[in-house]
Design a protein around this motif. Sequence first.
Motif, PDB file in Angstrom:
ATOM      1  N   ASN A 517       0.820  -1.197   0.000  1.00  0.00           N
ATOM      2  CA  ASN A 517       0.000   0.000   0.000  1.00  0.00           C
ATOM      3  C   ASN A 517       0.861   1.258   0.000  1.00  0.00           C
ATOM      4  N   GLU A 518       1.898   1.229   0.799  1.00  0.00           N
ATOM      5  CA  GLU A 518       2.759   2.402   0.924  1.00  0.00           C
ATOM      6  C   GLU A 518       3.474   2.686  -0.395  1.00  0.00           C
ATOM      7  N   ARG A 521       1.129   4.008  -2.979  1.00  0.00           N
ATOM      8  CA  ARG A 521       0.808   5.413  -2.744  1.00  0.00           C
ATOM      9  C   ARG A 521       1.985   6.308  -3.111  1.00  0.00           C
ATOM     10  N   LYS A 572     -11.651   1.707  -3.301  1.00  0.00           N
ATOM     11  CA  LYS A 572     -10.277   1.595  -2.792  1.00  0.00           C
ATOM     12  C   LYS A 572     -10.217   1.724  -1.275  1.00  0.00           C
ATOM     13  N   ILE A 573     -11.205   2.397  -0.722  1.00  0.00           N
ATOM     14  CA  ILE A 573     -11.192   2.525   0.737  1.00  0.00           C
ATOM     15  C   ILE A 573     -12.431   1.868   1.343  1.00  0.00           C
ATOM     16  N   GLU A 607      -7.911  12.382   4.928  1.00  0.00           N
ATOM     17  CA  GLU A 607      -6.997  11.246   4.872  1.00  0.00           C
ATOM     18  C   GLU A 607      -7.550  10.097   4.029  1.00  0.00           C
ATOM     19  N   ARG A 608      -8.837   9.803   4.185  1.00  0.00           N
ATOM     20  CA  ARG A 608      -9.409   8.647   3.482  1.00  0.00           C
ATOM     21  C   ARG A 608      -9.490   8.906   1.982  1.00  0.00           C
ATOM     22  N   HIS A 610      -7.759  11.019   0.302  1.00  0.00           N
ATOM     23  CA  HIS A 610      -6.388  11.100  -0.182  1.00  0.00           C
ATOM     24  C   HIS A 610      -5.881   9.708  -0.564  1.00  0.00           C
ATOM     25  N   LYS A 611      -6.099   8.770   0.348  1.00  0.00           N
ATOM     26  CA  LYS A 611      -5.637   7.408   0.126  1.00  0.00           C
ATOM     27  C   LYS A 611      -6.356   6.787  -1.079  1.00  0.00           C
ATOM     28  N   GLU A 614      -4.944   8.117  -4.290  1.00  0.00           N
ATOM     29  CA  GLU A 614      -3.619   7.584  -4.604  1.00  0.00           C
ATOM     30  C   GLU A 614      -3.702   6.159  -5.125  1.00  0.00           C
ATOM     31  N   LEU A 615      -4.559   5.361  -4.490  1.00  0.00           N
ATOM     32  CA  LEU A 615      -4.659   3.970  -4.921  1.00  0.00           C
ATOM     33  C   LEU A 615      -5.255   3.876  -6.331  1.00  0.00           C
ATOM     34  N   TYR A 654       7.595   8.855   4.037  1.00  0.00           N
ATOM     35  CA  TYR A 654       7.293   7.671   4.842  1.00  0.00           C
ATOM     36  C   TYR A 654       8.411   7.285   5.815  1.00  0.00           C
TER      37      TYR A 654
END
Length: 679
Positions: A517-518, A521, A572-573, A607-608, A610-611, A614-615, A654
């Motif tokens: 995941n990292e 992203r 994705k989330i 935050e959600r 954003h993630k 990115e995904l 990160y």
Amino acid sequence: MGSGRDILGLIAQSQDLEQFRRKNWEGSFEEYLDIVRHDPRVTRNAFQRVYDMIMSYGTESYEESREKRVHYRFFDDPDDHGRDAVFGLDVPLEALVNAFKSAAEGYGIEKRVLLLHGPVGSSKSTIARLLKKGLERYSGTDAGALYSIGWHNESNMQVEWCPMNEEPLHLISPRFRADIEAMLNENVSAAGRPVKIVGELCPYCRYHYAERLKKYDGDWTKVVSEVRVRRLLLSEKDRIGIGTFQPKDEKNQDSTELTGDINYRKIAEFGSDSDPRAFNFDGEFNIANRGLIEFVEVLKLDVAFLYDLLGASQEHKIKPKKFAQTDIDEVILGHTNEPEYRRLQNNEFMEALRDRTVKIDVPYVTRLADEIKIYEKDYNKETVNKHIAPHTIEMAAMWAVLTRLEEPKNASLTKLQKLKLYNGKTLPGFTEENIKELREQAAGEGMLGISPRYVQDKISNALVAHPESRSINPFMVLNELEGGLKHHSLLTNEETRGHYRELLQVVKEEYENVVKNEVQRAIAADEDALKRLCANYIDNVKAYTQREKVKNKFTGQYEEPDERLMRSIEEKIDVPDGRKDDFRREIMNYIGALSIDGKVFNYKTNERLHKALELKLFEDQKDTIKLTSLVSNVIDEDTQAKIDVVKGRLIRDYGYDDESATDVLNFVASIFARGDTKS
Ligand SMILES: Nc1ncnc2c1ncn2[C@@H]1O[C@H](COP(=O)(O)OP(=O)(O)OP(=O)(O)O)[C@@H](O)[C@H]1O
Ligand SMILES: [Mg+2]
């Protein structure tokens, strides 16, 4: 600057002479009475002092799983930069502080042994150490001051101080105590602690008192004119007010260690073994008077001492050889670990003790975030000269916590999910109420499992085992953890060992997911592309919620909102189809609220979202960056440049260093090469 004189000057400036004088105060009994009248707190008993000391650091209230909790700042060890901070044990610590509180009020707990009971390495000794350090420090402050007496010796002009740190008010005979207490308490407010004189002089002071009473023909005022009073600074090193008793092997224990011993050399001088001057009142109970005595592994205590211990707690009296019962005023804190406790459960020694103890369970931490703090305290940028790759400590802590959790009764819930719920993560279908139930279903949780000490040892091993490498990563630590299981002395059962191995596998899989995941992203962390994708998504969501159409920028035509685009982001989330309307409305409300304040929406503040963006971007782009070519070792310049950009982001955003970022990219590339591209 830097000359010898400067250095001395610096010290001269920062020393507090006034404070020194106060701490080393010495005076007459009369002056002491003035001190008591002015501040009756100096006469508090040991339990009151410990309780007030803890409370003087303040508390914080909060709510967890719908229950009110208190956090006592004292246990953060603020005076020692958090060196002995205790994490995640607010519930047992509250039980401990409540025991002190009740004892301070005289409700009966002061007649008990406080027993910290828990698995090995659950911070029992740390808690005891905190209390001892705290008392030492507190006795040096104005709020925590206390005093003791000595006898002026005319023949050598010296003062002979009480070996048991006696409270000076013991000089007052019981006949007069009520009246004198009343006078001393004139200024005490209803909320304050009134002076209450409890206990008689110790044999040593009693002897000096009797001598002088004879000398002055019964004139008490003349007797006390030979009494000196001084401030008492508790100190474990100086053996004043803080004692520790650690049982050696069973045959080698001797009661004199607790209650003092005859000084044979002095018998010749004083002629009798019952002369208190020929006795060393230096047992742990004697010297710990007015403070705290810690019994390390109290259940290893020989039965012969049981009565000393029980008398000391129940009656507040000890019996030094050849002398009468002697009053003491001290907190008795024992600890024992779970295996020892279980071994003795049916022993009669335990029966007698159990009846007179307040047992406080000190379990292992079951919240991941707290367990991480335990290791970060020891292994951080200041203490370790290697880079610690992101998630290294987290994964070790995750495994430790997993070994402590009971299997959830709810079959659809895995241990890892339970760990996440405990750690504050929300999972669809689980409310705060459910989490509370989960905890209640597993009441003994935290009393079994892997100890932090084992994990600390293995992290240490990992740090030295790879001299060639500038950083340590989760695999190095997880491998050490696994390797050590073979020889783990407390693991006698193959089944448990096997289970702990399985849990290491669970952690490794979780690590794969986290770094995948990292990296995804990081690959997608292209700000311009993210902004464009976000604007596109918001346009569609806006049209959708307002039942309008969207203008196609290319053709200028009005079209229905692009459901496929919106869902591909939301999935994705894990926004389920049934919740998509709520999710979209929330976002629009959020944007609306911002615009009222004249602010513009930025995806980074959510935050959600954003993630999710990115995904999604990663999914769209993953074929343009050939990460898998890392595995094949033949990389064209273009790909290398792209990979370097990603590496740069891993370092910037990160917390990786060059080596660990390279490692993690290779690792993730190998996962993708396995064909495992699920996001
Ligand atoms: N909840 C916690 N918060 C902070 N540190 C902890 C916690 N639990 C364990 N530790 C750490 O684990 C190590 C072992 O703690 P400690 O020696 O106090 O345990 P113990 O309960 O006395 O163990 P034993 O039963 O073996 O004597 C210490 O480094 C301590 O700081
Ligand atoms: Mg210990």
